[in-house]
Design a protein around this motif. Structure first.
Motif, short mmCIF file in Angstrom:
data_model
loop_
_atom_site.label_atom_id
_atom_site.label_comp_id
_atom_site.label_asym_id
_atom_site.label_seq_id
_atom_site.Cartn_x
_atom_site.Cartn_y
_atom_site.Cartn_z
N ASP A 1 0.58 -7.95 -5.11
CA ASP A 1 -0.15 -6.94 -5.85
C ASP A 1 -0.15 -5.58 -5.15
N ASP A 2 0.33 -5.51 -3.93
CA ASP A 2 0.37 -4.28 -3.16
C ASP A 2 1.78 -4.09 -2.62
N ASN B 1 2.82 -2.18 -0.52
CA ASN B 1 2.83 -1.88 0.91
C ASN B 1 2.53 -3.10 1.78
N ASP B 2 2.33 -4.23 1.16
CA ASP B 2 2.05 -5.47 1.89
C ASP B 2 3.23 -5.79 2.80
N ARG C 1 5.44 -8.65 1.77
CA ARG C 1 6.38 -8.36 0.69
C ARG C 1 7.65 -7.71 1.23
N ARG D 1 -5.01 -10.25 4.80
CA ARG D 1 -4.49 -9.08 4.09
C ARG D 1 -4.57 -7.83 4.95
N ALA E 1 -2.33 -4.89 3.53
CA ALA E 1 -2.52 -4.97 2.08
C ALA E 1 -3.95 -4.58 1.75
N VAL E 2 -4.13 -3.99 0.58
CA VAL E 2 -5.47 -3.60 0.13
C VAL E 2 -6.36 -4.84 0.05
#
Length: 455
Positions: free
Chosen positions: A316-317, A319-320, A323, A382, A387-388
């Motif tokens: 979902d992010d 910038n994770d 990912r 997270r 991650a947010v």
């Protein structure tokens, strides 16, 4: 008739070497069993040989992790998270759910794990040869840990899923509670129930926890036993027990999350996040996760398994760090994970992040906050991944975090089965096609054993 003929009894003395400073030790692959069983050194060599069996590429040197993730993929280019593009037919059949009874990789997982069990039984039965009481206790603990690890993965791959609140009389695997030294006798036996195999696993791990020290260098220690118990209880849907075991490891082991996600991977000395890792060196084995996931430049085959956009889209992010922990292989334009790029790096079996995920899920399911709130545990992971953070949490989000945090580390099919999920609409968690076949060679040599349905 020689049932279980692939348990190689004389592999006892294969030495398990963990670090570069010990590479001048020449490992002996075989030794006369009579000599091994008559001396303290022989029994200690059998124990180190058990670790050496675990370190082979067939099992915890990598392929047992690969198999779990390939079984959990759809096999469709349009929907799969990981795509198999390699040339090994046996893995392709796992990926496509078209396994045959002579699948070599399934057969090797069966055989190697039973080798571990037999060697561990031999250590326990001959522990009187060891003089030191402390050494005896520790060695029995290590043997029980390794035996439990082997039984647990055997029953997960070859037996139907454990279902909480039921009798679980479905067939699991054969329980071998005595060491086998005479392969000329008929060793035919039926598989024990899933319930009975899990009971053996839990009993062994509780004994291991009692006997193992807190610090045992790179070998199994008290916290490895408790962490594996947390994993076992989670697979059984015994959420309070899984929660308490995971919390114990978090609170007492001294382990911590690596400061960066990338730091949890690609090292040849245990790091702060490692609870238990298989040590791989040029002498003791080959790293099969690297072989199948890495580029040629990093000692692999160029990416037999590569990441698709379906997996990236689960984050979902953008910038994770999790990912983005991958790269494109210029040789073939495949997106490869960066988790496995060190050819002789350790293969992580249990790391602390898993304990946070177990504690979060089980606290959520039980509506408790043992150790921390589920939201705090998930956001801790997270935050480490840049991650947010979440402000609210659902069970679906927690299970998705397991996919994102532990992807390609050997969890996928086991999580699908324990949560009642599905691989595709035609492959629910109950599907016979998600189980390994009992190997053909075992069927041919064992007059009493039953094959899994569908094979």
């Amino acid at each position: 008739m020689k049932a279980n003929q692939y348990i190689i009894y004389t592999l006892f003395a294969a030495l398990f070497i963990s670090c570069e400073s010990e590479l001048d030790v020449q490992p002996r692959q075989r030794e006369d069993a009579t000599i091994s069983l008559s001396t303290e050194k022989g029994i200690k060599d059998i124990l180190t040989g058990t670790y050496a069996i675990a370190a082979t590429g067939d099992v915890y040197g990598g392929r047992i992790l690969v198999a779990a993730d390939l079984l959990g993929q759809t096999g469709s280019t349009a929907t799969t998270d990981l795509r198999w593009s390699g040339t090994f037919a046996d893995f392709r059949h796992m990926y496509a759910k078209t396994m045959l009874v002579n699948n070599q990789f399934a057969q090797q997982i069966w055989a190697r794990n039973y080798e571990m069990i037999n060697a561990a039984n031999t250590v326990i039965e001959n522990i009187s040869k060891v003089a030191s009481a402390d050494d005896k206790k520790r060695m029995i603990g290590e043997a029980n840990f390794l035996k439990s690890l082997a039984y647990f993965d055997l029953v997960r791959f070859f037996g139907k899923q454990y279902e909480a609140g039921k009798n679980n009389t479905q067939l699991g695997v054969i329980i071998r509670d005595k060491a086998i030294s005479d392969f000329t006798i008929d060793l035919s036996a039926e598989r024990s129930s899933v319930e009975a195999v899990y009971a053996i696993v839990i009993s062994g791990l509780n004994k291991a926890f009692d006997d193992l020290p807190e610090d045992n260098e790179f070998y199994a220690n008290k916290y490895a036993a408790k962490a594996l118990l947390a994993r076992v209880y989670l697979q059984m849907q015994n959420y309070p027990a899984a929660r308490d075991a995971a919390n114990y490891v978090i609170q007492n082991s001294g382990a911590d999350l690596s400061s960066k996600y990338a730091d949890a991977f690609n090292h040849d000395v245990n790091q702060i996040e490692d609870i238990f890792a298989i040590q791989i060196t040029k002498q003791t084995g080959d790293n099969q996760v690297v072989n199948h996931y890495a580029s040629e430049a990093n000692g692999g085959r160029g990416g037999d398994i590569h990441i698709t956009s379906n997996y990236l889209n689960k984050f979902d992010d953008v910038n994770d760090d999790r990912r983005n922990f991958n790269k494109i292989n210029p040789a073939n334009n495949r997106r490869l994970t960066s988790k496995f790029t060190s050819q002789f790096g350790d293969v992580g079996i249990i790391r602390l992040a898993e304990m946070y995920l177990i504690r979060a899920e089980t606290n959520f399911r039980e509506n408790t906050t043992v150790g921390a709130t589920p939201l705090a545990d998930i956001n801790k992971l997270r935050t480490r991944a840049n991650a947010v953070n979440f402000t609210t949490l659902t069970l679906a989000r927690i299970l998705r975090e397991r996919e994102l945090e532990l992807g390609m580390e050997g969890f996928r099919i086991h999580d699908i089965r324990r949560t009642g999920g599905s691989v595709t609409s035609s492959l629910p968690w109950t599907s016979d096609r998600l189980l390994f076949p009992i190997p053909l060679r075992e069927i041919d040599s064992n007059k009493k054993i039953s094959q899994n349905s569908g094979y």
